[in-house]
Each structure stands twice: as structure tokens, then as C-alpha cells.
Design a protein around this motif. Sequence first.
Motif, mmCIF file in Angstrom:
data_model
loop_
_atom_site.group_PDB
_atom_site.id
_atom_site.type_symbol
_atom_site.label_atom_id
_atom_site.label_comp_id
_atom_site.label_asym_id
_atom_site.label_seq_id
_atom_site.Cartn_x
_atom_site.Cartn_y
_atom_site.Cartn_z
ATOM 1 N N ASN A 183 0.816 -1.223 0.000
ATOM 2 C CA ASN A 183 0.000 0.000 0.000
ATOM 3 C C ASN A 183 0.843 1.263 0.000
ATOM 4 O OD1 ASN A 183 -2.401 -1.368 0.000
ATOM 5 N ND2 ASN A 183 -2.623 -1.341 2.231
ATOM 6 N N LEU A 184 1.953 1.222 0.736
ATOM 7 C CA LEU A 184 2.758 2.433 0.886
ATOM 8 C C LEU A 184 3.703 2.664 -0.292
ATOM 9 C CD1 LEU A 184 3.637 1.942 4.661
ATOM 10 C CD2 LEU A 184 2.302 3.859 3.731
ATOM 11 N N TRP A 185 3.939 1.598 -1.040
ATOM 12 C CA TRP A 185 4.963 1.665 -2.082
ATOM 13 C C TRP A 185 4.719 2.793 -3.079
ATOM 14 C CZ3 TRP A 185 9.603 -0.257 -1.890
ATOM 15 C CH2 TRP A 185 10.383 -0.291 -3.055
ATOM 16 N N GLN A 186 3.463 3.044 -3.390
ATOM 17 C CA GLN A 186 3.127 4.072 -4.385
ATOM 18 C C GLN A 186 3.607 5.476 -3.975
ATOM 19 O OE1 GLN A 186 -1.132 4.914 -4.624
ATOM 20 N NE2 GLN A 186 -1.437 3.961 -2.611
ATOM 21 N N PHE A 187 3.911 5.630 -2.682
ATOM 22 C CA PHE A 187 4.363 6.949 -2.227
ATOM 23 C C PHE A 187 5.889 7.074 -2.211
ATOM 24 C CE2 PHE A 187 0.242 6.183 -0.078
ATOM 25 C CZ PHE A 187 -0.491 7.152 -0.753
#
Lengths: 93, 328, 279
Positions: C190-194
Amino acid sequence: MADWPLFEVFIRSKHGLNHKHVGSVHAADRRMAIENARELYTRRNEGVSIWVVPASEITASSPDEKEPLFDPSNDKVYRHASFYKLPKEVGHM
Amino acid sequence: MYAQLVETGTSKLRTLDEMSPEERQFQERINDEIKIEPKNWMPDAYRKTLIRQISQHAHSEIVGMLPEGNWLTRAPTLKRKLQLMAKIQDEAGHGLYLYSAMETLGADRDEEIDKLHDGRAKYSSIFNYPTLNWADMGTIGWLVDGAAIVNQVPLQRTSYGPYARAMIRVCKEESFHQRQGYQILLTMMQEGTDDQKAMVQDSINRFWWPALMMFGPSDENSPNSAQSMAWKIKRHSNDELRQRFLDQTVPQLELLGCTAPDQDLKYNQETGHYEFGAIDWQEFFDVVKGNGPCNRERVEARRNAIDNGAWVREAAVAHAAKRQRRAA
Amino acid sequence: MQNISHQSAAHRSSAQKNTAQKTQTPLIDYLLRLGDNALILGQRHAQLCGKAPALEEELALMNVGLDLFGQARNWLGYVSELMASELMADKIDADHLAFRRDAQDFRNLLLVEQPNGDFADIMGRQFLFDAWHVHLLEGLTHANDPRIAEVAAKSLKEATYHLRRSSEWVIRLGDGTEESHARMQRALDNLWQFTGELLQIDEIDQAMLEAGIAPDPDTLATRWKVTVEEVLEEATLSRPAYDAWMYTGGKVGHHTEHLGFLLAEMQYLPRAYPDATVW
């Protein structure tokens, strides 16, 4: 519940002093115990070195053994510097 | 007082002659101000009472983080945010020092925390009051920590070694808490707007009586005090400490330019003490029994934190075990 | 994209417009990014008070929070001094910057404003940030602006410890139980996109590189990747692709919806009592 074991914490407050027992922390492993001890016992720059020991690994003398363990050294005055009277001229020794 | 109404399990104080040889030796040791250490013999009631008292004290520190945490996200300046966060962090630390002292008595921390979570264990009544405005952060530091300090300073000489040493550490660290709180109030009263001044007075109105209740019931309604005093795990009576707190607090209140919600509050020239009106003990006993404004949510917040963290704690144990296997 | 403050200025009061327009020197903008990252991530820690999975962890999380707020105060303090000396805006102190700017004037990474979620989300966010922050701060200790080098050196010691802790937690959770592994992997996904924004270079970064302040972006990117790969491997977690779609915009004031709520809470008192000058 998966309980974290207890570790006893010893802190050396300044270079040149002995580590001193300060209390305990719970942690899943030794490394976490060091970190938890750091967070808890050195929030005000109290330490330069930390030891942690699993509480279960500590063997303590029993108060019942106080006499056999400690009384024999009570009369060994020759272990203390004040036992040796020297003339004043020797100065500080 | 962070430990209120601690049950000792003994209704009548026994004389030295009535005690067994072991107990007499123990009591004489206490009378001589020699600390009791974990491996020394101690009566079962002393051990149990201490576990109850120290755990109550520890629970109070931990639950006490919540009313302040309620404003940590809304602290109005970076400086105030840092100060409040450091103070709350100290409270977590003090809770841990105390649990650590408690565990030297053979108590299990998780078991005692379970008792907090299912309502069997108590904590200070004060933390069941809501924090409704920013000035409450000042009032808690000034009145609540002030009351706690009055209670804790004598406990540095309590008979149980690990408890006394924990209290020495707590007192040393807590000295900034009360000053921090008072400064919040003083700044608003001296340099603030009318709104800010009103905030301070409102906060004092709400916390004044609950702070006086912190010391516990009057001496005549404090059946466990005699035994606790004999064991030196309590060193002054509730009323004595309450009076000491009031005498030091009223001049500070006047310096703020605020008033107490007590029409009977006045200085007695003859005794040199302040006199105060009747405390609503019904309210105190209600709150202690679980019927205060925030009892349910405070306990629920603590329970949720620990329950929701179960998988994290389990993972850490599982990982440690894997590492150990690999190293072997 | 650099003039985002101008684009929305028409909708704002003149006081806010002034603050926004005064953030136009590249150095100030760059320092706001550093300060806002620390401030917003610090605020996420403030929200965690009383919610840690173990009592020991309460202290640890608050230590990180204290470090971050301290860093925010140092960076924003320098910004306010620069605003006074270079832009004659002498009434804007660090608190004003923290508590009176609106979301579009914040320059923090989207990563740090993401909500707390569970402990895997919290530690995943912290780790991805720390792995970048440490290498960035290390580079900034060589900045030719002594003030920046000094603040970076102090912050680096703190961030190094943060990285140690967050790495260990990612490893513990990743290589812990089945449940913790699943949660950690999901948080990471989930956090990877940031994370794209960490390594993205824009004109501000370029200007700071040329000015001898910001470190070489390629080195920074390589070091971040090495740290991330080492830790994820030990944690038995699979790393999402570097060329996955990335959500960016925080550095120029285009934030996720979460920042507005975070600020509404954080800035409540100064905004509710605008006449109050002291607290």
C-alpha cells in the motif's frame, strides 16, 4: 498471550564507573532489550553503556546465606587500608 | 495520591509480642528504617498489599497518559508539543519503573495489567475526568502532578527497597512536570486574551475538587492506613498530605489571579493552615467504583491498545525464536 | 508546478497569500520540505500516544516523535530567519509556519502524511522514510551552508537510530508469524506508491544540488534502494517494482486527503483563537 521475557538492566553512567543495576525491561530478544532499556533508563543522558541480562539467568545469594557469605570478611580488617597505621611523615598513601 | 484505598487485608494492627519470630524480625527491621529487599522474608499480606499499591500506582501513570494524549495532537506551539510529549513519555517511563519494582515481588506484569483491563484493579480517580480545554494541560501539571509529588516525596523512604528506589527516580524526573503545567497557566493569565483567561479559570473549577480527592478518604474513613503506616509503605495520613498540598497550592492560585470553586476556603491565622469546604465523598466513591465521566473509555483505550498489539508482540517472539534456532 | 501557491492564491485571504508567495526562493522551499516532513510525521506519532502495542513501545514511539518535532523546529526556525532576512517577512516564526499555513503550502512527502493504520503500516511508513532520510541527512552534513550542515548532523544521529528500530520491526513482522507477515506485506504494497516521490528530482532539488546543498540524487536513490532491498530480503518480504505507478505531489503542495484532517486537528487552537499571541 505471547509474553516478552524480563531482562535486568545495568547502566554505566560515566566512563570509569561500574555498571549499576537500575531495573528491568520486557523484550522479545536481547537486542530489543537493549533498545527498550535505552528508551526507558537513558532518557536524560544517564548512560554511556548498557548491559541487559535475562532475569532468569541471574543467580542471587539468599539472605539465609548472609552469615556464611559475608560475615567472614567482617573480621578481615587487614583488607582495608585503615588497618595499616603509618607515621604522618609518609604522607598520603 | 496515585494509590487510593489500598486494601491491606488486615483489620487489626498486631503488636510485636503477637508476631511470629520471623514477622517480629521483619517489623523490627522496618522500625529501624532498614529496607526490605526482594529476597528477604516478608509477611504475605505485606507482599500482596505492596503489589496492589505499586500496581495501582503504575496503572495510574499509564492511564494518566490518556487525558494528556487527548491534547498532544492539539498543542498550540512546537515548544508546548515537545514539553507535553516529553512529560507523557516520562509517565510511560514511570509506569514501567513501578511495574519493574512490582515484579521483584513475584507479581506478573501482564496479569496485573489484565486486572486493570477487566476492572479488578484500580488507578487514581483523577484520570477519569475529561480534559476539555488546553488549560487542562496546565492544570494537570500544576494540581495533579503537584498532588502526586506531595504524595510521592515521602514514598522515597518507603520500606520496600525497589519501590523506594523507583520513587527516587520518579521524583527526580517529575520536578519539571509541575513547573511546566504552572507556566502554561501563568502565561495565559498574564499575557493571554480574555478567552484564554476564561479557559484557565474553567479548568481550575473542574479540577480543583478532584485534585483534593486524590489523597483519598479522610483519616477516619481510611481503615487500611494504620497497617500501611506500620509497614512504612505509607508515611503520612491522607488528611495530612491533603493539607500540605492545599497550603502550598493556594498562594500559587492567588498568584495566578484565579479563584477556587470553594466559598469556604480561607486562611486560619492561628493554625497557619488553609481551611476548605466539604469534599463530596459520594462523587469520589462513585468514580473509584467505575462511575466517573471517563472510566469506561479510559480502560477501554488501554485494553484496545494491548489487545490490538497482541499480533505484534507474538510476531516479535516468533521472530526471536526463529533467530535463536538459526544461530543454534 | 513550482508556482502552485500562485494558482490557488486567489481563493485565499491576503494573509495566507502572503505566506504562500513568500515561500518562493528555492532554498526556503527546500527547507520547508525538510521541516514539513519532520513535522507531519511527528504529528502522526503524537496521534499514537497511548496506542502502542506494548508499554515499552510507547516510550520508543514518543522518542521518535520528540526527535521529529525537534527537527521540525530547527528547520522551520531557519526558514523563518531566512524569510526575515531575504524576504523582509519578519513576523513569520516557526510556529506560524507550522500552525497557520494551509495544506497547499505544506511541502512534505505524501508518504509521511499517510494515516497510522496498524503497526505494520506505522513501521512500514517509518522504515521507507528512514531509509531515505538517513542518506539524505548524511548528504546534507556536507552542505556548503553551515547551518544546514549543523542541523543535518544532529538530525542524522537521531535518524540513524530510527532506521535501526524501524528496520528491526519490519524484519520482525515480516519474518514473524503468518499474520504479521501478511500485514507487513500488505502495508508495504500500500505504501509503495508513495516512494516514487522520495527519488523524484524537480527544479528545487536541481537548484539545491547546483548550490552545493542537496546531495547527488543518483547516489541517494542507490543507497535508499540498497537499504530497502537488504531489509526486505531479511524480512522475507517481496519488494514491489520500482517502475510501478507512483503517486506524487506532496513536494509541490498537492497532497492526499489525509493532510487536511491532520492539520485541522493540529492547528485547531491557533486558528480558533487567532488573537492569542502566547500559549
